[in-house]
Design a protein around this motif. Structure first.
Motif, PDB file in Angstrom:
ATOM      1  N   SER A   6      -3.777   0.653   6.073  1.00  0.00           N
ATOM      2  CA  SER A   6      -3.515  -0.849   5.885  1.00  0.00           C
ATOM      3  C   SER A   6      -2.567  -0.816   4.583  1.00  0.00           C
ATOM      4  O   SER A   6      -1.489  -1.538   4.525  1.00  0.00           O
ATOM      5  CB  SER A   6      -4.579  -1.474   5.489  1.00  0.00           C
ATOM      6  OG  SER A   6      -5.655  -1.421   6.576  1.00  0.00           O
ATOM      7  N   SER A 484     -10.091 -12.180   5.826  1.00  0.00           N
ATOM      8  CA  SER A 484      -9.614 -11.793   7.301  1.00  0.00           C
ATOM      9  C   SER A 484     -10.625 -10.929   8.098  1.00  0.00           C
ATOM     10  O   SER A 484     -10.171 -10.364   9.176  1.00  0.00           O
ATOM     11  CB  SER A 484      -8.101 -11.810   7.790  1.00  0.00           C
ATOM     12  OG  SER A 484      -7.475 -12.803   7.106  1.00  0.00           O
ATOM     13  N   HIS A 485     -11.570 -10.434   7.529  1.00  0.00           N
ATOM     14  CA  HIS A 485     -12.556  -9.501   7.925  1.00  0.00           C
ATOM     15  C   HIS A 485     -13.841  -9.642   7.271  1.00  0.00           C
ATOM     16  O   HIS A 485     -13.905 -10.089   6.093  1.00  0.00           O
ATOM     17  CB  HIS A 485     -12.024  -8.147   8.313  1.00  0.00           C
ATOM     18  CG  HIS A 485     -11.881  -7.327   6.945  1.00  0.00           C
ATOM     19  ND1 HIS A 485     -12.796  -7.086   6.164  1.00  0.00           N
ATOM     20  CD2 HIS A 485     -10.601  -7.141   6.390  1.00  0.00           C
ATOM     21  CE1 HIS A 485     -12.311  -6.292   5.000  1.00  0.00           C
ATOM     22  NE2 HIS A 485     -11.144  -6.320   5.246  1.00  0.00           N
ATOM     23  N   LEU A 535      -7.430  -5.216   5.118  1.00  0.00           N
ATOM     24  CA  LEU A 535      -6.456  -5.861   6.153  1.00  0.00           C
ATOM     25  C   LEU A 535      -5.393  -6.793   5.618  1.00  0.00           C
ATOM     26  O   LEU A 535      -5.696  -7.393   4.989  1.00  0.00           O
ATOM     27  CB  LEU A 535      -7.366  -6.562   6.931  1.00  0.00           C
ATOM     28  CG  LEU A 535      -6.975  -7.211   8.333  1.00  0.00           C
ATOM     29  CD1 LEU A 535      -6.268  -6.180   9.169  1.00  0.00           C
ATOM     30  CD2 LEU A 535      -7.779  -8.350   8.871  1.00  0.00           C
ATOM     31  N   SER A 537      -3.194  -9.479   7.080  1.00  0.00           N
ATOM     32  CA  SER A 537      -3.252 -10.331   8.345  1.00  0.00           C
ATOM     33  C   SER A 537      -2.067 -11.332   8.117  1.00  0.00           C
ATOM     34  O   SER A 537      -1.306 -11.543   7.119  1.00  0.00           O
ATOM     35  CB  SER A 537      -4.595 -11.305   7.918  1.00  0.00           C
ATOM     36  OG  SER A 537      -4.435 -12.518   8.926  1.00  0.00           O
ATOM     37  N   ARG A 540      -2.088 -17.350   8.543  1.00  0.00           N
ATOM     38  CA  ARG A 540      -2.469 -18.319   9.636  1.00  0.00           C
ATOM     39  C   ARG A 540      -2.005 -19.822   9.286  1.00  0.00           C
ATOM     40  O   ARG A 540      -1.684 -19.909   7.952  1.00  0.00           O
ATOM     41  CB  ARG A 540      -3.992 -18.382  10.112  1.00  0.00           C
ATOM     42  CG  ARG A 540      -4.364 -16.857  10.688  1.00  0.00           C
ATOM     43  CD  ARG A 540      -5.807 -16.994  10.932  1.00  0.00           C
ATOM     44  NE  ARG A 540      -6.617 -16.863   9.902  1.00  0.00           N
ATOM     45  CZ  ARG A 540      -6.908 -15.839   8.878  1.00  0.00           C
ATOM     46  NH1 ARG A 540      -6.230 -14.811   9.215  1.00  0.00           N
ATOM     47  NH2 ARG A 540      -7.755 -16.070   7.992  1.00  0.00           N
ATOM     48  N   THR A 594      -5.072 -12.095  13.442  1.00  0.00           N
ATOM     49  CA  THR A 594      -4.334 -11.540  12.339  1.00  0.00           C
ATOM     50  C   THR A 594      -3.149 -10.507  12.677  1.00  0.00           C
ATOM     51  O   THR A 594      -2.649 -10.285  11.576  1.00  0.00           O
ATOM     52  CB  THR A 594      -5.497 -10.612  11.732  1.00  0.00           C
ATOM     53  OG1 THR A 594      -6.039  -9.359  12.433  1.00  0.00           O
ATOM     54  CG2 THR A 594      -6.913 -11.286  11.234  1.00  0.00           C
ATOM     55  N   LEU A 595      -3.098 -10.287  13.806  1.00  0.00           N
ATOM     56  CA  LEU A 595      -1.839  -9.499  14.086  1.00  0.00           C
ATOM     57  C   LEU A 595      -0.669 -10.393  14.302  1.00  0.00           C
ATOM     58  O   LEU A 595      -0.525 -11.177  14.822  1.00  0.00           O
ATOM     59  CB  LEU A 595      -2.163  -8.738  15.425  1.00  0.00           C
ATOM     60  CG  LEU A 595      -3.336  -7.684  15.217  1.00  0.00           C
ATOM     61  CD1 LEU A 595      -3.627  -7.123  16.758  1.00  0.00           C
ATOM     62  CD2 LEU A 595      -3.227  -6.784  14.355  1.00  0.00           C
TER      63      LEU A 595
END
Length: 697
Positions: A6, A484-485, A535, A537, A540, A594-595
């Protein structure tokens, strides 16, 4: 994804200064990942991350210095907590927290169509464009309630027991409408509280009639005479083009077609209900959205009923006390109490929650109870609950399913709890009138807590509030929002955060602990980092729109606030397709895209381009917005790095970013692009950088 992988991905993106670099290859660690040791983030990175997640704003050099200059890790964390406390006083924090609570309490993902099962007779809220504003009020209400309760110092568990809700006058009207029509489990109206034999509602444009002193006063000769300017001028409404529909006075006999309550609701919003015309085939004039200006709820400045919030206590009638009439806007504007037959306690009793998670004669409230468990406790009924049930008959157990081994594991926990919802609400979430159901008691038997004396939804809320899973569930929801996780539940750092939150359930303490924790900052390694990684992300929609709004002082650029009553164009139309947070049915884990994808990159590029047009060399910029001039391109580029990208001057990345943006600007000029277009292109590049396009850098 491993932590080292990451981090390498983030470095690659930052070096290239284009989100395109983040999209090369897949998100699978290769065999060489193990050779990369843990890479700690610096205050330049994590101070920016925390402030962005909380407010959407970029950090100042002084804020980064406050953390960076602290002598050790503990002092750095204490300095960050101090900043977090300051940031939590900003209006931008409240805006982002409002959005988080809307999703976390599952009050979103609804539209006017989702209220069809809740509104009897007419089967819908109405056709007026104001219905979108009403639904937005329903989405925001409980989140605003939580902000208010937190301001009061209430424990977070009040979310499950409160009978006070933040409401607008139109939302109070909706609660009253849902209360005034009583529909049984077979969707048959058993009572319309305001339908009286022989009562006629007159809608006319002959003589002005005052709503408060005449229309709504039973002793007035003009009682239930509704003044409707320009009534006869309304165009015919297909499929009823008859001139019989173009009358200047319409007499609605009660109850007629959609019922008295629905008729009054429509008139409050300037709508015209279905009208009977004798001697015609078919003998009706169809329902019409009417004239919005005739709405008795105000929706423009200076008075906007849909933007005027207050805390309202909802209680059931005492003895023979009459419920609050829902069709008196003036009284609703000043009232701080609603008397309703339908019990309203906690997040699980709101119309938004019910519209989101509808039930029916087959499901019989099981989806409602399961989603309530997911919201409050972060767990669902899935057949793995080790709780030992008490002996004896299980209340409301579905015997057909209970006889099947594959089903009983879930039904024995779902059914006794949903029994209390069946005793309270019909399938349309009206007041239950079936004596066989209203008399039944239930159990709360879920994940280690057993209560065999469940007699009301208030009891259900109290059991949720004392459940041992509450603290971990909401700490985990905040983990998902921030990182995000999930946080690793075995992480001692996470367990300490949960324990602190459980000691008093103060939301501010949870935010301080989690956002200053290395689980969030990645300042030192944690079990979560070792097992899950860090992560990166995509940003959003709520994160991205808050960033653009706060950093460039643009008022709601994505038009997420539908109550503003503006027609969406440009940015809002694109933003509507960006990844957003949400919850699926029966899923304790939030849906968090997230991708990066090419669609995301394309959308972001277009949004950044629209923003550039608004703030670079523009003759009519938005009021109070940050603007830039190509005549001072060097200053503009420096501010792109600081304000837009959130990289402070002392950060080693700052000079590199300024150099790259400057080179891009010069290259654009060399292709004969104008200074204005060159600076716009440079802004777009900065706007698409990883620190804008990503969360968790």
């Amino acid at each position: 994804m491993s932590s080292s992988f990451s981090k390498r991905l983030a470095i690659a993106c930052a070096t290239a200064l284009t989100v395109g670099a983040c999209y090369q290859g897949d998100a699978t660690p290769d065999a060489g990942d193990a050779a990369f040791p843990f890479q700690a983030d610096t205050p330049f990175v994590y101070v920016a991350k925390v402030k962005n997640v909380l407010t959407g704003l970029a950090p100042s050099q002084a804020e980064v210095d406050q953390v960076a200059s602290a002598p050790d890790d503990a002092s750095k964390r204490a300095a960050l907590v101090s900043l977090i406390d300051t940031w939590m006083t900003l209006p931008e924090y409240r805006t982002k927290l409002l959005s988080f609570f809307q999703v976390a309490f599952q009050q979103t993902q609804i539209s006017t169509a989702d209220f069809a099962e809740l509104v009897p007779n007419g089967g819908n809220l109405g056709y007026s464009g104001l219905m979108n504003l009403l639904v937005e009020n329903a989405r925001e209400s409980f989140a605003r309630t939580m902000l208010e309760l937190i301001d009061e110092g209430q424990p977070f568990t009040a979310a499950f027991t409160t009978s006070r809700f933040m409401m607008t006058a139109p939302l109070m009207e909706l609660y009253g409408l849902l209360d005034s029509n009583q529909v049984n489990d077979d969707d048959k109206v058993v009572l319309d509280r305001y339908a009286k034999k022989g009562q006629t509602v007159v809608v006319e444009d002959l003589t002005p009639v005052d709503l408060e002193t005449e229309t709504l006063v039973p002793t007035s000769p003009n009682y239930m005479h509704w003044y409707y300017p320009n009534l006869a001028a309304l165009p015919p409404t297909p499929p009823s083009p008859s001139t019989g529909c173009q009358v200047d006075e319409r007499d609605y006999a009660s109850p007629e077609l959609n019922g008295m309550s629905h008729l009054l609701h429509d008139l409050l919003y300037g709508e015209l209900d279905i009208y009977l015309v004798s001697g015609q085939t078919p003998p009706t004039c169809t329902q019409s959205p009417g004239i919005g200006a005739n709405s008795h709820f105000k929706y423009t400045t200076p008075q906007n009923d849909f933007n005027t919030w207050k805390l309202v206590n909802i209680r059931q009638p005492n003895g023979t006390e009459a419920p609050t009439p829902f069709f008196d806007p003036a009284q609703l504007r000043v009232a701080t109490e609603l008397v309703l037959q339908i019990p309203r306690v906690g997040f699980f009793s709101t119309p938004a929650f019910h519209a989101n998670w509808q039930t029916n004669t087959s499901n019989q409230m099981r989806v409602t109870i399961n989603q309530a468990f997911i919201v409050a406790l972060g767990a669902q009924v899935d057949g793995t609950d080790p709780t030992t049930l008490p002996g004896g008959p299980i209340p409301a157990l579905d015997q057909t399913h209970a006889s099947q081994p594959a089903c009983v594991g879930c039904h024995q926990y779902l059914d006794p709890s949903r029994a209390i919802f069946q005793a309270t609400y019909t399938n349309g979430y009206g007041p239950q009138t079936n004596a066989a159901l209203t008399s039944q008691k239930g159990w709360f038997a879920f994940r280690g807590l057993i209560d065999q004396s469940l007699g009301s939804i208030g009891d259900f809320g109290s059991d949720l509030a004392k459940h041992p899973l509450v603290a971990e569930a909401w700490a985990q929801k905040l983990c998902f929002y921030v990182n995000s996780h999930a946080c690793d539940p075995t992480d001692p750092e996470f367990q300490s955060i949960v324990a602190d939150f459980q000691n008093g359930f103060q939301w501010k303490k949870l935010v301080e602990d989690l956002l200053s924790s290395p689980i969030t900052t990645n300042a030192v390694t944690t079990v979560t980092a070792q097992n899950t990684g860090e992560l990166v992300s995509v940003s959003r929609v709520l994160h991205l729109c808050s960033l653009l709004s706060g950093r460039l002082q643009l008022v709601d650029p994505c038009q997420l606030d539908v109550v503003s009553n503006k027609a969406p164009k440009g940015i809002p139309e694109i933003a509507a397709g960006l990844p957003s947070d949400g919850y699926g049915r029966g899923a304790p884990i939030p849906v968090l895209p997230t991708l990066p994808t090419l669609f995301y990159r394309g959308a972001l590029e277009n949004i950044c381009g629209d923003v550039a047009d608004e703030i670079v060399d523009t003759a009519k910029p938005p009021a109070n917005a940050i603007t830039y001039s190509s005549a001072t391109s060097d200053a503009a580029i420096a501010d792109f790095v600081l304000r837009v990208m959130g990289i402070v001057p002392d950060d080693p990345r700052s000079s590199v970013m300024v150099q790259k943006l400057t080179a891009h600007y010069q290259n654009a000029l060399s292709t004969q692009a104008s200074p204005t277009d060159s600076l716009k292109s440079t802004f777009i590049l900065a706007c698409m950088s990883p620190t804008v396009a990503g969360i968790g850098m």
